[in-house]
Design an enzyme around this catalytic site. Structure first.
Site, PDB file in Angstrom:
ATOM      1  NE  ARG A 241      -6.266 -10.186   5.065  1.00  0.00           N
ATOM      2  CZ  ARG A 241      -5.173  -9.687   4.491  1.00  0.00           C
ATOM      3  NH1 ARG A 241      -4.082 -10.435   4.359  1.00  0.00           N
ATOM      4  NH2 ARG A 241      -5.162  -8.443   4.043  1.00  0.00           N
TER       5      ARG A 241
ATOM      6  CB  SER B 142     -12.684  -5.085   9.947  1.00  0.00           C
ATOM      7  OG  SER B 142     -12.277  -6.291   9.387  1.00  0.00           O
TER       8      SER B 142
ATOM      9  CE  LYS C 182      -7.017  -3.994   5.987  1.00  0.00           C
ATOM     10  NZ  LYS C 182      -7.870  -4.412   4.903  1.00  0.00           N
TER      11      LYS C 182
END
Ligand SMILES: Cc1ncc(COP(=O)(O)OP(=O)(O)O)c(N)n1
Ligand SMILES: Cc1nc(C(=O)O)sc1CCOP(=O)(O)O
Length: 340
Positions: free
Chosen positions: A164, A233, A262
């Site tokens: 990521r 997700s 996040k």
């Protein structure tokens, strides 16, 4: 179709399914499910074939079989719809008789076994047990390359890796992804790429993880093919139901706890996670604010399709990645042996 479903419901059944597979001019086969409160439009691509004789009976039987296995109504309908779509696709070339309608192959599953035709299961759900998700900012802070971070996570016991890398430049990201693929494959650990289908294709990664505002799962599947893993997700039961319909392989569900990794991430808590798990047959991995201190609480929910936890900062924003992974692995092993 919506009003037909509501009118039929008024006649007494608890659930109504209105089939729309033969609607003219639609590229999708949209069925409407009504449970007395919510209308669900269940959509899958329309299979073009004359061989549709028997689809209704098969759909109904498959729903009944899923209910007998203990499934709630909506997931049972979704499984049945997917089964019928696969069977239609499988039977589309059969040529028997001269009438306008040909037969649907009811021996699909048997024939699939005989001909070894079953869709390969790309993801072993147990691989989701300890899911390590990298972060370029954290690697920079600790002066590590992505490859070194991935190697350390695998040495500690990570069972799947996601790259990521939100701010990596494409060329650098691709080079790093290629080296991580070598590391992961030498250990037999799957490697997924966050968001970037192009990078996943270019380095032949095992798959991708996409969010609700990224490339849609169906488009990702069309680009990547049936052999790659696609995770999506989901924060709500509706998203989880759609993930199954769209052909995802697993669900990442969170934020379980608040996270600094996040920005502006909605926390759904353990209750939100439970709702997502209960509404889908897909394996689920929990994410968001999870670490050594709270992983036990997540796994002790004991939901059959909750397969593990995905973690960023509790592994990668630490001095020794492999030590933290080992500690987390022990916590998870203890929790899962307690709920068995
Ligand atoms: C395993 C897993 N679950 C959820 C996410 C979050 O993905 P997404 O919603 O795409 O958000 P970003 O990661 O892009 O910020 C994930 N990456 N992995
Ligand atoms: C990438 C990501 N997705 C989330 C979601 O809720 O979908 S939470 C999250 C960040 C997880 O990082 P940490 O383990 O450091 O809290």
């Amino acid at each position: 179709m919506h009003s037909a479903a509501k009118l039929l419901h008024q006649m007494g059944p608890r659930h109504v399914l209105v089939k729309g597979g033969d609607l003219p001019g639609s590229c999708d086969a949209v069925d409407v499910f009504f449970d007395g409160e919510r209308i669900h439009d269940l959509s899958l691509p329309h299979v073009k074939t004359r061989n549709t004789h028997g689809t209704g009976c098969t759909l109904a039987s498959c729903i009944a079989a899923e209910l007998a296995k203990g499934s709630p109504m909506l997931p049972a309908v979704q499984v049945a719809k997917r089964f019928v779509e696969n069977a239609l696709d499988y039977s589309k070339e059969i040529s028997i008789g001269k009438g306008p309608q040909g037969p649907f192959d009811h021996f699909l599953m048997l024939n699939r076994k005989v001909h070894n035709f079953r869709k390969k299961t790309v993801l072993d759900p147990s691989d989701l047990f300890l899911y390590a998700v990298t972060d370029s900012g954290m690697n920079r802070k600790w002066g590590r390359s992505i490859e070194d971070a991935v190697k350390a996570a695998i040495e500690g016991g990570a069972t799947i890796i996601q790259l990521r890398e939100k701010d990596a430049e494409t060329r650098n990201f691709l080079e790093a992804a290629k080296s991580c693929m070598e590391v992961c494959h030498s250990w037999g650990v799957p490697l997924l790429i966050n968001d970037r289908i192009d990078i996943a294709l270019a380095c032949d990664a095992d798959g991708v993880h996409v969010g609700q505002s990224d490339m849609p799962v169906r488009t990702a599947r069309a680009l990547l093919g049936p052999e790659k893993i696609i995770g999506v997700s989901c924060k709500t039961p509706e998203q989880a139901q759609q993930a199954y319909m769209d052909g995802a392989d697993y669900i990442g569900s969170g934020g379980i706890y608040p996270t600094n990794t996040k920005e502006n991430n909605l926390t759904i808590g353990l209750e939100g996670l439970k709702a997502v798990c209960l509404s889908s047959k897909l394996p689920v991995v929990a994410i968001g604010g999870i670490g050594i201190s709270n992983a036990h609480a997540v796994m002790e929910l004991g939901l059959p399709n909750l397969k593990g936890v995905a973690v960023v900062s509790a592994l990668f924003d630490q001095e020794c990645i492999s030590t933290e992974v080992k500690k987390l692995y022990e916590v998870l092993s203890r929790a899962s042996s307690e709920v068995k």
